[in-house]
Write an enzyme that holds these catalytic residues in place. Structure first.
Site, mmCIF file in Angstrom:
data_model
loop_
_atom_site.group_PDB
_atom_site.id
_atom_site.type_symbol
_atom_site.label_atom_id
_atom_site.label_comp_id
_atom_site.label_asym_id
_atom_site.label_seq_id
_atom_site.Cartn_x
_atom_site.Cartn_y
_atom_site.Cartn_z
ATOM 1 N N ASP A 27 0.921 -1.190 -0.142
ATOM 2 C CA ASP A 27 -0.033 0.048 -0.134
ATOM 3 C C ASP A 27 0.935 1.287 0.140
ATOM 4 O O ASP A 27 1.652 1.570 1.014
ATOM 5 C CB ASP A 27 -0.851 0.009 1.200
ATOM 6 C CG ASP A 27 -1.595 1.319 1.374
ATOM 7 O OD1 ASP A 27 -2.190 1.660 2.667
ATOM 8 O OD2 ASP A 27 -1.803 1.988 0.367
ATOM 9 N N ASP A 31 -4.025 3.990 2.301
ATOM 10 C CA ASP A 31 -5.524 3.821 2.748
ATOM 11 C C ASP A 31 -5.645 2.204 3.131
ATOM 12 O O ASP A 31 -6.860 1.791 3.107
ATOM 13 C CB ASP A 31 -6.500 3.913 1.560
ATOM 14 C CG ASP A 31 -5.929 2.851 0.374
ATOM 15 O OD1 ASP A 31 -6.747 2.965 -0.576
ATOM 16 O OD2 ASP A 31 -5.098 2.189 0.538
ATOM 17 N N ASP A 35 -1.822 -1.384 -3.763
ATOM 18 C CA ASP A 35 -2.138 -0.319 -5.079
ATOM 19 C C ASP A 35 -0.979 -0.558 -5.926
ATOM 20 O O ASP A 35 0.032 -1.339 -5.629
ATOM 21 C CB ASP A 35 -2.452 1.032 -4.675
ATOM 22 C CG ASP A 35 -1.362 1.491 -3.694
ATOM 23 O OD1 ASP A 35 -1.749 2.091 -2.723
ATOM 24 O OD2 ASP A 35 -0.134 1.385 -4.252
ATOM 25 N N ASP A 104 -5.448 -9.889 -15.484
ATOM 26 C CA ASP A 104 -6.256 -10.983 -15.111
ATOM 27 C C ASP A 104 -7.690 -10.513 -15.708
ATOM 28 O O ASP A 104 -8.247 -9.364 -15.360
ATOM 29 C CB ASP A 104 -6.406 -11.125 -13.704
ATOM 30 C CG ASP A 104 -7.202 -12.227 -13.165
ATOM 31 O OD1 ASP A 104 -6.928 -12.812 -12.285
ATOM 32 O OD2 ASP A 104 -7.880 -12.801 -14.192
ATOM 33 N N ASP A 206 -9.911 -15.599 -16.415
ATOM 34 C CA ASP A 206 -10.610 -16.358 -15.212
ATOM 35 C C ASP A 206 -11.730 -17.326 -15.752
ATOM 36 O O ASP A 206 -12.431 -16.820 -16.859
ATOM 37 C CB ASP A 206 -11.374 -15.165 -14.645
ATOM 38 C CG ASP A 206 -11.856 -15.283 -13.167
ATOM 39 O OD1 ASP A 206 -11.203 -16.039 -12.285
ATOM 40 O OD2 ASP A 206 -13.096 -15.452 -13.002
ATOM 41 N N GLU A 257 -7.542 -19.922 -16.520
ATOM 42 C CA GLU A 257 -7.617 -20.596 -15.406
ATOM 43 C C GLU A 257 -8.859 -21.524 -15.617
ATOM 44 O O GLU A 257 -9.894 -21.054 -16.175
ATOM 45 C CB GLU A 257 -8.003 -19.750 -14.132
ATOM 46 C CG GLU A 257 -8.471 -20.563 -12.682
ATOM 47 C CD GLU A 257 -9.501 -19.846 -12.041
ATOM 48 O OE1 GLU A 257 -10.195 -18.901 -12.594
ATOM 49 O OE2 GLU A 257 -9.364 -20.290 -10.593
ATOM 50 N N HIS A 330 -4.454 -16.884 -4.767
ATOM 51 C CA HIS A 330 -5.742 -16.140 -3.777
ATOM 52 C C HIS A 330 -6.951 -16.887 -3.341
ATOM 53 O O HIS A 330 -7.774 -16.276 -2.587
ATOM 54 C CB HIS A 330 -5.853 -14.822 -4.550
ATOM 55 C CG HIS A 330 -6.505 -14.992 -5.799
ATOM 56 N ND1 HIS A 330 -6.254 -15.612 -6.869
ATOM 57 C CD2 HIS A 330 -8.043 -14.826 -6.112
ATOM 58 C CE1 HIS A 330 -7.032 -15.781 -7.812
ATOM 59 N NE2 HIS A 330 -8.278 -15.187 -7.323
ATOM 60 N N ASP A 331 -7.067 -18.020 -4.057
ATOM 61 C CA ASP A 331 -8.342 -18.858 -3.760
ATOM 62 C C ASP A 331 -7.901 -20.085 -2.931
ATOM 63 O O ASP A 331 -8.813 -21.088 -2.765
ATOM 64 C CB ASP A 331 -8.784 -19.525 -5.113
ATOM 65 C CG ASP A 331 -9.284 -18.324 -6.033
ATOM 66 O OD1 ASP A 331 -9.220 -18.511 -7.416
ATOM 67 O OD2 ASP A 331 -9.778 -17.376 -5.553
#
Ligand code: ISL
Length: 600
Positions: A27, A31, A35, A104, A206, A257, A330-331
């Site tokens: 970051d 925030d 990013d 992605d 995806d 994917e 991330h899954d």
């Protein structure tokens, strides 16, 4: 062993890909959310790791119902992550460092806030009506068929304004696009070209094997969705058409994917003669611990289960196809907690798993944080579950399966996607060096000890830390054609057991039931009149218990150990350091808990 054509290796075969989850990487604007500028500031870290390409999760405008996998504007960057100019600048900077950038693209569905869906739901007449999958209710008012979403809810939602149901294989906020509509297919190709013109080197697509649904949308009746809405009838032609419309003068990579993909579909999508995908992201190796009802029911698994799945897929996707190799994303939960031993042998198991995966044939896809041994988050309460799939699974277990909240959290906590979405751990300082503000998700409490800064000690040796080891492993992979292009010969789990005469009494390396995972990588190339053959042997003991392994077939070969994860070096035969002796048939190798070695 046939002489292999020493092909010029495409970049997407030669280089490891580093998978960034932008929300949790770095970051820069305080925030609490990662990013694009934060990523740009860390590109040199990725370069030092040895990855020459990055895949960034979606950063396009999105209501963030599914953390960006619900896109409302494909041609703009969500302010959470920065601006369009930031992304263009990031791509330029990455290229300057010799790093390619894969974006992605979520093409199976949009957000329900996308202008197309909003127009389609404001009554009839809109040209976007047919951009989605609408069906009338069944006579009794029920949904058109029995399809379930992947997120533990029905796959249909009734829209009052239109008086029809619309399909969503994920959340109701992610309506599936109707790829049968040539207008939709044209729009998606235009979006891809928008980003190719801005320097993208390809895309991760995806759930791309779900874009074609079988005509008539037949109910499953408990059967598999294969051929119905997974690997449907037009998936290949739609991908081929999409690729044929891409305008670029560079060698790009399309990484699909493909959950629940079949071997024949995987071969077909990645066969170069089909000009469709270059790589598919497989799943079976991350499902050996799934019980009969799927990921939310844990099953005990063995090294044999894992090695068997890998050998099968290596065979399915042997040349001319090409597999990907990854340990998590991330899954998925963190691999060192899932398949490793994150309490007693965290460094050893993280490095052993990386070795037996990333030295297989295929493109390594390293997920942020695995290279420093990040582990699962200590989830105790449902309030800590922020991911929609995991939250739905918890609610489904309590409401439908009638589990108690404690039983349900026990089932979900190991697999919850939140485990791999905690902030990247850059240092032991405030918020793990991820952000000056409190992060959108709390860092794993172990960041004081497990972080990049504490592991940047590579001047000592590859075995100094997980990070140092990963750097050495990726460098090793690039330095041997046999590891890049060679074939894959499974040896594991070997016929483990007492060697002739068995180990000496009282030996603390008893023969174990196949916890050793080993394979060969072989390549022979013509050098003038002589044929040069390289054989790499990769072996690891995937357990907390010492193992004795009767390594077969490679007896008599010499060889040099080129990588190992125990600081005191390979001790496969305590009294004999000469690999030649260690290779002699019948001499059982002794591998300590989570010990791995690579011999060339
Ligand atoms: O791993 C999974 C299957 O058990 C699911 O977590 C995952 O949803 C599936 O692999 C598809 O993943 C992709 O599409 C989803 C999104 O939630 C995931 O983050 C994305 O990787 C819907 O866009």
């Amino acid at each position: 062993m046939l002489p292999w054509p020493m092909e010029h290796l495409s970049w997407w075969k030669e280089s490891a890909i580093y998978h960034i989850y932008p929300r949790s990487f770095a970051d820069s604007d305080g925030d609490g959310i990662g990013d694009l500028k934060g990523i740009m500031d860390r590109l040199s870290y990725i370069q030092r790791l040895g990855a020459k390409a990055i895949w960034m999760g979606p950063v396009f405008r999105s209501p963030q119902v599914d953390n960006g996998y619900d896109v409302s504007d494909y041609r703009d960057v969500d302010p959470l992550f920065g601006t369009l100019a930031d992304l263009e600048h990031l791509i330029e900077e990455a290229h300057r460092l010799g790093i390619r950038v894969l974006l992605d693209l979520v093409f199976n569905h949009t957000s329900d806030q996308h202008p197309w869906f909003r127009a389609a739901t404001e009554g009839s007449g809109s040209r976007y009506n047919d951009y989605y999958v609408w069906r009338d209710p069944a006579p009794d008012g029920a949904p058109p068929n029995d399809w379930r979403s992947f997120f533990s809810i029905p796959a249909w939602t009734f829209h009052e304004t239109r008086g029809q149901y619309y399909l969503h294989l994920f959340t109701p906020e992610q309506p599936d696009l109707n790829w049968e509509n040539p207008e939709v297919r044209r729009e998606m190709a235009d979006i891809a070209n928008f980003w190719l013109a801005r320097g993208a080197d390809g895309f991760r697509l995806d759930v791309i094997n779900m874009i074609s649904k079988k005509p008539g949308l037949p109910s499953l009746g408990g059967a598999s969705p294969s051929g119905i809405y997974v690997d449907g009838p037009q998936v290949l032609p739609y991908i081929q058409e999409l690729r044929s419309r891409m305008v670029t003068n560079r060698e790009i990579a399309l990484v699909g994917e493909t959950p629940r993909i079949t071997p024949s579909a995987a071969r077909s999508y990645t066969d170069p003669r089909n000009a469709a995908l270059n790589i598919v992201l497989l799943f079976d190796h991350l499902e050996v611990d799934h019980g009969p009802s799927g990921r939310w029911e844990h099953r005990a698994w063995t090294t044999g289960d894992l090695a068997g799945v890998i050998a099968t897929w290596q065979q399915h996707l042997a040349a001319p196809s090409w597999p990907s190799i990854y340990l998590s994303n991330h899954d998925q939960p963190r691999i060192v907690s899932r398949y490793g031993s994150d309490l007693d042998y965290r460094y050893q198991s993280a490095t052993a798993l990386a070795t037996v995966f990333y030295l297989q044939r295929g493109t390594p896809v390293v997920y942020q944080g695995e290279e420093i041994g990040m582990c699962n988050f200590p989830l105790e309460s449902p309030d800590q579950i922020m991911d929609v799939e995991s939250k739905n699974a918890y609610l489904d277990l309590v409401e439908s399966a009638k589990l108690t909240p404690q039983e349900a959290i026990e089932r979900v906590r190991h697999e919850a996607r939140d485990n791999s979405r905690t902030p990247m751990q850059w240092s032991g300082r405030h918020n793990a060096g991820f952000s000056d503000a409190s992060p959108w998700y709390p860092p794993n409490p172990d960041y004081h000890e497990w972080n990049v800064e504490a592991q940047e000690i590579c001047h000592e040796a590859a075995t100094s830390s997980v990070l140092c080891y990963y750097r050495a492993l990726l460098a090793l992979r690039r330095s041997y054609d046999a590891l890049l292009q060679g074939d894959y010969v499974p040896l594991a789990p070997a016929c483990v057991g007492a060697s002739p005469g068995g180990p000496p009494p009282g030996d603390d390396f008893p023969p174990t039931g196949g916890t050793v995972f080993a394979f060969l990588r072989r390549l022979s190339s013509q050098a003038g009149t002589s044929q040069l053959s390289t054989v790499c042997l990769v072996a690891a003991n995937l357990s907390d218990v010492p193992a004795s392994w009767n390594q077969p077939t490679v007896a008599g070969l010499g060889g040099t150990f080129v990588l190992w994860n125990y600081p005191d070096g390979p001790r496969v035969r305590p009294q004999d350091q000469s690999p030649a002796r260690a290779m002699a048939k019948g001499n059982p190798w002794r591998l300590r808990p989570w010990e791995c070695v690579v011999l060339v």
